[in-house]
Write an enzyme that holds these catalytic residues in place. Structure first.
Site, PDB file in Angstrom:
ATOM      1  N   LYS A   1       0.828  -1.212   0.000  1.00  0.00           N
ATOM      2  CA  LYS A   1       0.000   0.000   0.000  1.00  0.00           C
ATOM      3  C   LYS A   1       0.868   1.271   0.000  1.00  0.00           C
ATOM      4  CE  LYS A   1      -3.994  -2.229   2.195  1.00  0.00           C
ATOM      5  NZ  LYS A   1      -5.032  -2.104   3.250  1.00  0.00           N
TER       6      LYS A   1
ATOM      7  N   GLU B   1      -9.293 -10.107  -7.789  1.00  0.00           N
ATOM      8  CA  GLU B   1      -8.369  -9.003  -7.523  1.00  0.00           C
ATOM      9  C   GLU B   1      -7.136  -9.078  -8.425  1.00  0.00           C
ATOM     10  OE1 GLU B   1      -9.858  -8.660  -2.887  1.00  0.00           O
ATOM     11  OE2 GLU B   1      -7.841  -9.414  -3.300  1.00  0.00           O
TER      12      GLU B   1
ATOM     13  N   HIS C   1      -2.258  -5.355   1.478  1.00  0.00           N
ATOM     14  CA  HIS C   1      -3.555  -6.010   1.269  1.00  0.00           C
ATOM     15  C   HIS C   1      -3.317  -7.513   1.181  1.00  0.00           C
ATOM     16  CE1 HIS C   1      -7.505  -6.879  -0.458  1.00  0.00           C
ATOM     17  NE2 HIS C   1      -6.880  -7.675  -1.313  1.00  0.00           N
TER      18      HIS C   1
ATOM     19  N   TYR D   1     -12.280  -1.521  -3.953  1.00  0.00           N
ATOM     20  CA  TYR D   1     -12.845  -1.691  -2.611  1.00  0.00           C
ATOM     21  C   TYR D   1     -14.367  -1.566  -2.594  1.00  0.00           C
ATOM     22  CZ  TYR D   1      -8.240  -1.845  -0.408  1.00  0.00           C
ATOM     23  OH  TYR D   1      -6.968  -2.217  -0.011  1.00  0.00           O
TER      24      TYR D   1
ATOM     25  N   ASN E   1      -2.074   0.194   6.550  1.00  0.00           N
ATOM     26  CA  ASN E   1      -1.586  -1.039   7.177  1.00  0.00           C
ATOM     27  C   ASN E   1      -0.697  -1.876   6.264  1.00  0.00           C
ATOM     28  OD1 ASN E   1      -3.619  -1.902   5.543  1.00  0.00           O
ATOM     29  ND2 ASN E   1      -4.820  -2.929   7.127  1.00  0.00           N
TER      30      ASN E   1
HETATM   31  O1  CDP Z   1      -7.327  -5.712   4.746  1.00  0.00           O
HETATM   32  P1  CDP Z   1      -8.189  -6.603   5.626  1.00  0.00           P
HETATM   33  O2  CDP Z   1      -8.839  -7.736   4.857  1.00  0.00           O
HETATM   34  O3  CDP Z   1      -7.431  -7.082   6.843  1.00  0.00           O
HETATM   35  O4  CDP Z   1      -9.348  -5.670   6.212  1.00  0.00           O
HETATM   36  P2  CDP Z   1     -10.774  -5.293   5.598  1.00  0.00           P
HETATM   37  O5  CDP Z   1     -11.775  -5.388   6.693  1.00  0.00           O
HETATM   38  O6  CDP Z   1     -11.048  -6.056   4.334  1.00  0.00           O
HETATM   39  O7  CDP Z   1     -10.624  -3.743   5.248  1.00  0.00           O
HETATM   40  C1  CDP Z   1      -9.963  -3.336   4.064  1.00  0.00           C
HETATM   41  C2  CDP Z   1      -9.047  -2.194   4.407  1.00  0.00           C
HETATM   42  O8  CDP Z   1      -9.811  -1.096   4.872  1.00  0.00           O
HETATM   43  C3  CDP Z   1      -8.052  -2.459   5.545  1.00  0.00           C
HETATM   44  O9  CDP Z   1      -6.915  -3.186   5.142  1.00  0.00           O
HETATM   45  C4  CDP Z   1      -7.715  -1.043   5.979  1.00  0.00           C
HETATM   46  O10 CDP Z   1      -6.774  -0.436   5.091  1.00  0.00           O
HETATM   47  C5  CDP Z   1      -9.055  -0.345   5.819  1.00  0.00           C
HETATM   48  N1  CDP Z   1      -9.816  -0.272   7.088  1.00  0.00           N
HETATM   49  C6  CDP Z   1      -9.896   0.943   7.757  1.00  0.00           C
HETATM   50  O11 CDP Z   1      -9.342   1.952   7.292  1.00  0.00           O
HETATM   51  N2  CDP Z   1     -10.597   1.037   8.945  1.00  0.00           N
HETATM   52  C7  CDP Z   1     -11.205  -0.042   9.456  1.00  0.00           C
HETATM   53  N3  CDP Z   1     -11.875   0.062  10.617  1.00  0.00           N
HETATM   54  C8  CDP Z   1     -11.129  -1.275   8.804  1.00  0.00           C
HETATM   55  C9  CDP Z   1     -10.432  -1.362   7.605  1.00  0.00           C
HETATM   56 MG    MG Z   2     -10.215  -7.637   3.321  1.00  0.00          MG
END
Ligand code: CDP
Ligand code: MG
Length: 139
Positions: free
Chosen positions: A11, A128, A117, A51, A114
């Site tokens: 990222k 994806e 991805h 997204y 973070n």
């Molecule tokens: O990436 P991951 O699958 O672990 O998390 P997700 O629930 O699919 O969310 C996608 C992305 O959204 C995350 O990797 C974060 O960059 C962002 N995110 C965020 O900004 N705030 C949150 N509370 C949860 C996710």
């Molecule tokens: Mg995810």
């Protein structure tokens, strides 16, 4: 049955902090092989499409603007049990909760920025991967 393919993005925070090499080394050391790789940048439109599954979530607009704020590295990876093993390697979404030694614990700044991805299913890994690469670009 699990396929052997997953998809990741390094990222904008990871690229900005010069962690491309360190993160790819961790990924290789964990047994993943690169099948396709591209240094590129998402527009707000393409980040929004990528997204789209999160469009109803409160963090969506910030996420789209963050993900289009700088270059990323898109990568298709191969390993047995790739999706689950890669999720283990990157750790929890919130780096404060990610297990020690995971990529997010080592390199991520915040729950949004973070570092990486990781696809959450074989089906989404395929979707994806094809968002960034044609079949002819996957080796
Ligand atoms: O990436 P991951 O699958 O672990 O998390 P997700 O629930 O699919 O969310 C996608 C992305 O959204 C995350 O990797 C974060 O960059 C962002 N995110 C965020 O900004 N705030 C949150 N509370 C949860 C996710
Ligand atoms: Mg995810």
């Amino acid at each position: 049955m699990a396929t052997n393919i997953t998809f990741t993005m390094l990222k904008p925070d990871a690229v900005e902090n010069n962690y491309i090499g360190a993160i790819l080394q961790k990924i290789n050391e964990a047994g993943f092989r690169v099948k396709a790789m591209k240094y590129t940048r998402l527009s707000t439109e393409t980040a929004g499409q990528f997204y789209a599954v999160h469009a109803a979530r409160p963090f969506y607009n910030d996420l789209v603007s963050y993900m289009s704020s700088g270059p990323i590295v898109a990568v298709i990876l191969e390993k047995e049990n790739a999706v689950a093993d890669f999720r283990d390697l990157i750790g929890a979404t919130d780096p404060a909760k990610a297990a020690p030694g995971t990529i997010r614990a080592l390199f991520a700044k915040s729950i949004e920025a973070n570092a990486v991805h990781g696809s959450d299913s074989d089906e989404n890994a395929a979707i994806e991967g094809s968002f960034f690469f044609s079949a002819l670009e996957q080796f």
